[in-house]
Design an enzyme around this catalytic site. Structure first.
Site, PDB file in Angstrom:
ATOM      1  N   LYS A 277       0.843  -1.204   0.000  1.00 58.69           N
ATOM      2  CA  LYS A 277       0.000   0.000   0.000  1.00 58.69           C
ATOM      3  C   LYS A 277       0.876   1.251   0.000  1.00 58.69           C
ATOM      4  CE  LYS A 277      -3.921  -1.822   2.661  1.00 58.69           C
ATOM      5  NZ  LYS A 277      -4.954  -1.623   1.635  1.00 58.69           N
ATOM      6  N   ARG A 351     -10.352 -11.517   1.819  1.00 60.59           N
ATOM      7  CA  ARG A 351     -11.197 -12.589   1.283  1.00 60.59           C
ATOM      8  C   ARG A 351     -10.479 -13.933   1.336  1.00 60.59           C
ATOM      9  NH1 ARG A 351     -11.641  -9.185  -4.174  1.00 60.59           N
ATOM     10  NH2 ARG A 351     -11.252  -7.597  -2.598  1.00 60.59           N
TER      11      ARG A 351
HETATM   12  N1  BES Z   1      -8.064  -3.726   4.410  1.00 61.86           N
HETATM   13  C1  BES Z   1      -8.244  -3.273   3.084  1.00 61.86           C
HETATM   14  C2  BES Z   1      -9.534  -2.481   2.885  1.00 61.86           C
HETATM   15  C3  BES Z   1      -9.661  -1.177   3.622  1.00 61.86           C
HETATM   16  C4  BES Z   1      -9.408   0.016   2.995  1.00 61.86           C
HETATM   17  C5  BES Z   1     -10.124  -1.137   4.913  1.00 61.86           C
HETATM   18  C6  BES Z   1      -9.576   1.209   3.655  1.00 61.86           C
HETATM   19  C7  BES Z   1     -10.287   0.052   5.591  1.00 61.86           C
HETATM   20  C8  BES Z   1     -10.022   1.224   4.960  1.00 61.86           C
HETATM   21  C9  BES Z   1      -8.281  -4.467   2.147  1.00 61.86           C
HETATM   22  O1  BES Z   1      -7.521  -5.546   2.513  1.00 61.86           O
HETATM   23  C10 BES Z   1      -7.748  -4.002   0.829  1.00 61.86           C
HETATM   24  O2  BES Z   1      -6.609  -3.649   0.775  1.00 61.86           O
HETATM   25  N2  BES Z   1      -8.597  -4.014  -0.197  1.00 61.86           N
HETATM   26  C11 BES Z   1      -8.208  -3.585  -1.475  1.00 61.86           C
HETATM   27  C12 BES Z   1      -8.750  -4.568  -2.476  1.00 61.86           C
HETATM   28  C13 BES Z   1      -8.208  -4.386  -3.866  1.00 61.86           C
HETATM   29  C14 BES Z   1      -6.731  -4.718  -3.906  1.00 61.86           C
HETATM   30  C15 BES Z   1      -8.988  -5.298  -4.788  1.00 61.86           C
HETATM   31  C16 BES Z   1      -8.810  -2.208  -1.707  1.00 61.86           C
HETATM   32  O3  BES Z   1      -9.901  -1.937  -1.259  1.00 61.86           O
HETATM   33  O4  BES Z   1      -8.125  -1.394  -2.330  1.00 61.86           O
HETATM   34 MN    MN Z   2      -5.518  -5.351   1.864  1.00 66.55          MN
END
Ligand code: BES
Ligand code: MN
Ligand code: ZN
Length: 499
Positions: A277, A351
């Protein structure tokens, strides 16, 4: 700040410290308050008139040290039309009052729950007020070494005085306090930084529920490997922290009754893994175990109030980190269910954790229904903000029950669609499915992924990425994690699954 202590007593004019008086739009003082006002020579009535106080919903008026009575102050709180107050409003009243008492650094206070129109305030409403007080007073300041002056003082001792005080006390002990403690546990777990709360520490915290009569089963790396939880293990393999799966069983219902199951995403920190990230805001990913924290807090509440239900909580605890052993994009894992998954993006890890936990719960618990909670997608924040959690379900009855419970507790959800057309978006060239479906409908494709692991079990998925953390400040919450969902699910259980 230490938590306030809450007591219940009958209305009595012999009060000291701070007196809180509830006044409706007609501005009539209830009996005890009227008697005290007389002793002050009408100071309260005069203050109400001169301050142009209208008794509207949750407006407050502070009368400091009125002459003729032994009181530090009288706090007058408007409630508008008292007969129209809902459960949520009574909670809010508790929150508003607690906020004012904390601000005033009150050590002793009495909240007079008497209506001027002579109608009794029932014990359920007094318990709502007490719960509102507890929720508002929660603070997370464990790591502040320079304590504010209020921390030097003893915690607020608050007495709620009402005619039906004995019933209120009983209900508070039997139910209200359990819910307050459950929400407190959830908030604490989410706020705790990831260096302090790793996978093992979280599991140990959940294990403490044993004291309440919850059966705890903890699966470690060896057992998970042996049984083939490869989707979950793939996420954990880039971290020094070993994975843990915790199963919490509260069997308060009939022997032969199929349990309701709650499943939570417990990523103690989500760096994104190899699909790392961006730095900005990454610190918030200490809250990526929010779903697991709600399940744990809920199990606490159900056990502490001895709910007449069979409920199973299952949480998958991992840390998503990028090291030399980390999972790569392009890797293909065989999940516990046997279905294969192509990992396109290691940041879509939630997931991968949930699919194995869901499958395990479906196969071993044989639940009547499954509700999972996960801080699953940023896309749900784009769609719904922090106002509603995303609800996805294969069962209209379950979905309606959850939505209705949320309206009562003020933790609202918005139902999102599922459809075969969305499901196609996660078909993979190489495996049975891939773990992302592209930018479009990101929260829906995540839910479609989960759906492939629950079979025919009535199932609902709550995407709480917007509601579990970064919570808006309200009268019931001043910290980063409101504990969203504990009260909703407790209500769902009470209304539909308890005998
Ligand atoms: N934990 C994150 C989602 C999240 C984002 C929670 C902001 C709380 C605040 C999750 O694991 C994630 O990174 N999701 C990605 C999915 C994508 C790579 C398909 C996302 O939402 O960008
Ligand atoms: Mn994630
Ligand atoms: Zn995540």
């Amino acid at each position: 700040m230490p938590q306030p202590s809450i007591a219940f007593a009958k209305p009595d004019a012999a009060v000291s410290g701070v007196l809180v008086v509830v006044v409706a739009e007609d501005l009539t003082l209830p009996p005890i308050a009227a008697a005290l006002d007389e002793k002050t020579g009408g100071a309260l009535a005069r203050a109400i008139a001169k301050a142009a106080f209208k008794g509207k919903g949750f407006a407050t008026l502070d009368v400091v040290a009125p002459a003729g009575v032994d009181l530090d102050r009288v706090l007058i709180v408007g409630v508008g039309k008292v007969a129209e107050l809902t459960e949520k409003d009574w909670l809010k009243l508790g929150g508003v009052v607690a906020g004012k008492l904390i601000e005033a650094k009150a050590a002793t206070a009495t909240l007079l729950l008497e209506r001027a129109d002579g109608e009794a305030i029932v014990s359920e409403r007094a318990v709502d007020v007490a719960l509102g007080v507890r929720l508002r007073a929660f603070d997370f300041d464990r790591y502040k070494t320079k304590k504010k002056d209020e921390d030097e003082k003893p915690a607020l001792a608050l007495t709620l005085s009402l005619a039906d005080h004995a019933a209120a006390k009983k209900l508070w002990k039997a139910r209200g306090e359990a819910i307050a403690d459950g929400v407190t546990l959830t908030r604490d777990l989410i706020c705790e930084p990831a260096n302090v709360l790793g996978t093992e520490e979280f599991a140990k915290r959940a294990e403490k529920l044993e004291k309440l009569g919850v059966e705890i089963e903890i699966l470690g790396e060896k057992e998970l490997k042996k049984a083939g939880w490869n989707a979950l293990l793939g996420v954990a393999q880039g971290s020094k922290r070993p994975p843990r799966v915790v199963i919490m069983r509260w069997m308060g219902g009939e022997k032969d009754e199929a349990p309701i199951a709650f499943v939570g995403k417990g990523v103690v920190f989500d760096s994104g893994g190899i699909s790392i990230k961006p730095a900005a805001g990454m610190e918030d990913m200490k809250g990526d175990m929010g779903g697991a924290a709600v399940v744990t807090g809920l199990m606490h509440a159900l056990a502490a109030r001895k709910a007449k239900v069979n409920a199973v909580g299952a949480i998958g605890l991992v840390e998503n980190m990028p090291d030399a052993g980390a999972q790569r994009p392009g890797d293909i894992v065989t999940s516990l269910s046997g279905q294969t998954i192509e990992v396109i993006n290691t940041d879509a890890e939630g997931r991968l954790v949930l699919c194995d936990v869901l499958w395990h719960v479906k196969e071993t618990v044989k639940p009547a229904a499954i509700v999972d909670l996960a801080t699953l997608t940023g896309a749900i924040l784009v769609a719904l903000g922090k106002i509603n959690a995303g609800l996805f379900s294969n069962d209209d009855t379950l979905a309606e029950r959850i939505a209705a419970a949320g309206l009562v507790t003020g933790e609202t959800v918005w139902r999102m669609p599922l459809a075969p057309e969305y499901d196609k978006l996660i078909d993979s060239t190489w495996a049975d499915m891939k773990n992302t479906g592209g930018r479009d409908a990101g929260s829906i494709t995540a839910a479609q992924f989960l759906k492939r692991f629950v079979g025919d079990v009535p199932w609902a998925h709550l995407d709480v990425a917007g509601t579990a953390m970064g919570s808006p400040q309200t009268d019931l919450n001043k910290v980063w994690a409101s504990g969203w969902g504990v009260r909703l699910l407790d209500r769902l259980v009470a209304d539909h699954y308890e005998k």
